[in-house]
Enzyme design. Structure first.
Site, PDB file in Angstrom:
ATOM      1  N   TRP A 106       0.259  -1.336   0.010  1.00 55.91           N
ATOM      2  CA  TRP A 106       0.025  -0.123  -0.058  1.00 55.91           C
ATOM      3  C   TRP A 106       1.045   1.412  -0.588  1.00 55.91           C
ATOM      4  CZ3 TRP A 106      -4.411  -0.539  -1.919  1.00 55.91           C
ATOM      5  CH2 TRP A 106      -4.875  -1.969  -2.152  1.00 55.91           C
ATOM      6  N   ASP A 175      -0.980   6.576   6.681  1.00 54.07           N
ATOM      7  CA  ASP A 175      -2.454   5.512   6.018  1.00 54.07           C
ATOM      8  C   ASP A 175      -2.536   4.616   7.151  1.00 54.07           C
ATOM      9  OD1 ASP A 175      -4.551   3.765   5.100  1.00 54.07           O
ATOM     10  OD2 ASP A 175      -2.589   3.447   3.709  1.00 54.07           O
ATOM     11  N   LYS A 199     -12.977  -2.166   7.588  1.00 52.82           N
ATOM     12  CA  LYS A 199     -11.750  -3.230   8.172  1.00 52.82           C
ATOM     13  C   LYS A 199     -12.268  -3.341   9.382  1.00 52.82           C
ATOM     14  CE  LYS A 199      -8.123  -1.812   4.868  1.00 52.82           C
ATOM     15  NZ  LYS A 199      -8.580  -3.507   3.680  1.00 52.82           N
TER      16      LYS A 199
HETATM   17  N1  PMP Z   1      -4.418   1.469   2.323  1.00 55.77           N
HETATM   18  C1  PMP Z   1      -4.098   0.358   3.665  1.00 55.77           C
HETATM   19  C2  PMP Z   1      -3.180  -0.131   3.931  1.00 55.77           C
HETATM   20  C3  PMP Z   1      -5.420  -1.007   2.763  1.00 55.77           C
HETATM   21  O1  PMP Z   1      -5.288  -1.835   3.370  1.00 55.77           O
HETATM   22  C4  PMP Z   1      -5.897  -0.117   1.026  1.00 55.77           C
HETATM   23  C5  PMP Z   1      -7.066  -1.449   1.621  1.00 55.77           C
HETATM   24  N2  PMP Z   1      -7.030  -2.366   1.665  1.00 55.77           N
HETATM   25  C6  PMP Z   1      -6.175   0.773   0.886  1.00 55.77           C
HETATM   26  C7  PMP Z   1      -5.173   1.571   1.304  1.00 55.77           C
HETATM   27  C8  PMP Z   1      -7.286   0.761  -0.075  1.00 55.77           C
HETATM   28  O2  PMP Z   1      -7.848   1.643   0.422  1.00 55.77           O
HETATM   29  P1  PMP Z   1      -9.413   1.625  -0.604  1.00 55.77           P
HETATM   30  O3  PMP Z   1      -9.884   0.779  -1.074  1.00 55.77           O
HETATM   31  O4  PMP Z   1     -10.556   2.159  -0.162  1.00 55.77           O
HETATM   32  O5  PMP Z   1      -8.891   2.754  -1.425  1.00 55.77           O
END
Ligand code: PMP
Length: 364
Positions: A106, A175, A199
Site C-alpha cells: 500500500w 495511512d 476493515k
Molecule cells: N491502504 C491500506 C493499508 C489498505 O489496506 C487499503 C485497502 N486494502 C488501502 C490503502 C486502499 O483502500 P481503499 O480500497 O479504501 O482505497
C-alpha cells in the site's frame, strides 16, 4: 457452524467482519430509524436526523481515539486510494519534496499516486527483505525541503506494523486503513490520518480523515472542491451528499466499542488474539511460518505460509470446510492470511489454531 446466524469465521482482509450487534441494530433500524418513520438510507443528509447521526459518529470516534481538540474529523468518499492523491495535491508547495517510508504494497501504491503530482523521496523501501519489517524512523535520511512524511502504519498485505506511534519531526501523514481503532494511539503524533472504513470501522464507501487544524492554513486553495480538504472542512463534508449509510454504521461501530470497554479493551482483545495465533505459528516447528519479523508483526493481518507449499491448497480447502473463510494470502505474497480485525471473535482464533495443530499432526 461456529456462530449464530450460521456465520462463518471470516478472515477477510477487507471489507472485513463487523460486530454482529451492530448489524442487528442496523437491521432493526432499517425501515424506521428511531421512530422517524424512515430508514437512514432515505433521509436528507442535511436534515436534523442525519446531522445528529454524523455528529454522534464524530464525537464517538473522538472519544474512542482520544482525538485532541484542534483536530477535525471528516467522512469522505473515494477510499484510502483517493487520499493517496489528495494528500500531495493539498499539501505540496513549490520546491518541496514529500518523503515516504514504504513498508509494503500500500505504501508503494501511495508513492506511485503521489509521483503523479509531487516530487517524492523514498526514505525507506523494504523490498530487499520482501517487506517484512518497519524501519527505525529516526535514522532515515530525509530531505531538508520536506513537505510531509508519509507512512503506512499497518501494511495489510504483508502484515507489517510499526506497533507504536512515530516519534519524528515534521508533518506526519499516516495511512491507518487496516489498524485504526485497533489499539491506543497518540493522535497528537500525526498531522493527518486517513483510513478506508471497511476493515475496523464499517462498510466500504466512507473514508475517515483526521487532520490537524493548523495544517489547513498551509493547504493549496486552487483545487477542485471535491479534492480540497479545506472545502470539505468548511462544508462539514457536505459539499455533496456524503455516504450517509456508511457513516451511520461507523457510528454504531464506534459506540459498540465504547460500550465494550473502549480502546483499552479493544487493544487487549487484539493483543490476545494475535498472540494466540503467532504462538501457534511459532510453536509449529517450522510447519507454519509467519511473514513479518517479530518486532513488526501486525495484530490485524497475519500472513503465513506452510513450509511445504504443496499443502497450501489442501489446508485452505479443509479450513473452508471448517468455516474458516477468506484465508488465501494476497496474490503478491501467496500462502495464507488471517485478518483478525477488532470484530473478529477470539473463539475464532482458538478454533483456527486448534485446526492448524490438527492439520499439522496429520501432515507434518
Ligand atoms: N491502504 C491500506 C493499508 C489498505 O489496506 C487499503 C485497502 N486494502 C488501502 C490503502 C486502499 O483502500 P481503499 O480500497 O479504501 O482505497
Amino acid at each position: 457452524m461456529p456462530q449464530s446466524y450460521e456465520r462463518v469465521f471470516n478472515f477477510s482482509a477487507g471489507p472485513g467482519v463487523l460486530p454482529v450487534e451492530v448489524m442487528e441494530q442496523a437491521r432493526d433500524d432499517m425501515l424506521n430509524w428511531q421512530g422517524s418513520g424512515m430508514g437512514v438510507m432515505e433521509m436528507s443528509h442535511r436534515g436534523k436526523w442525519f446531522r445528529g447521526i454524523a455528529e454522534r459518529a464524530e464525537s464517538d470516534l473522538r472519544e474512542l481515539m482520544s482525538i485532541p481538540a484542534g483536530y477535525r474529523i471528516l467522512f469522505l468518499q473515494g477510499g484510502a486510494s483517493q487520499q493517496f492523491s489528495l494528500v500531495p495535491m493539498n499539501l505540496m508547495r513549490g520546491g518541496e519534496t514529500a518523503t515516504y517510508a514504504v513498508t509494503g504494497a500500500w505504501g508503494k501504491k501511495a508513492v506511485s499516486a503521489a509521483k503523479m503530482v509531487a516530487d517524492v523521496s523514498t526514505a525507506f523501501d523494504g523490498a530487499e527483505t520482501k517487506y517484512d519489517r518497519t524501519p527505525d524512523l529516526a535514522s532515515l535520511d530525509r530531505p531538508t525541503n520536506e513537505s510531509y512524511f508519509h507512512l503506512t502504519l499497518n501494511e495489510t498485505i504483508q502484515g507489517v506494523d510499526y506497533l507504536s506511534d512515530p516519534e519524528i519531526e515534521g508533518t506526519v501523514v499516516c495511512d491507518m486503513s487496516s489498524n485504526i481503532i485497533s489499539r491506543k494511539m497518540d493522535v497528537s503524533k500525526y498531522d493527518l490520518i486517513y483510513a478506508g472504513a471497511q476493515k475496523n470501522c464499517g462498510p466500504a464507501g466512507v473514508t475517515i480523515v483526521i487532520l490537524k487544524d493548523e495544517l489547513l492554513e498551509r493547504m493549496n486553495t486552487d483545487l477542485p472542491p471535491m479534492f480540497s480538504y479545506r472545502e470539505q472542512v468548511e462544508s462539514g463534508y457536505m459539499h455533496n451528499t456524503p455516504p450517509c449509510w456508511a457513516i451511520y454504521i461507523c457510528g454504531l461501530v464506534y459506540r459498540h466499542w465504547l460500550d465494550h470497554g473502549g480502546i483499552e479493551a479493544v487493544e487487549k482483545r487484539n493483543e490476545t488474539k494475535a498472540s494466540v495465533l503467532y504462538s501457534a505459528i511459532d510453536g509449529s516447528d517450522g510447519f507454519y511460518r509467519g511473514h513479518a519479523v517479530k518486532q513488526s508483526r501486525s495484530r490485524m493481518n497475519v500472513p503465513f505460509v506452510l513450509t511445504d507449499a504443496d499443502l497450501t491448497d489442501g489446508f485452505l480447502a479443509e479450513a473452508a470446510d471448517h468455516g474458516f473463510v477468506e484465508m488465501k494470502g494476497h496474490r503478491s505474497v501467496g500462502g495464507c492470511r488471517a485478518s483478525i480485525y477488532n470484530a473478529f471473535p477470539p473463539e475464532g482464533v482458538d478454533a483456527l489454531t486448534a485446526f492448524m495443530a490438527d492439520f499439522r499432526q496429520r501432515h507434518g
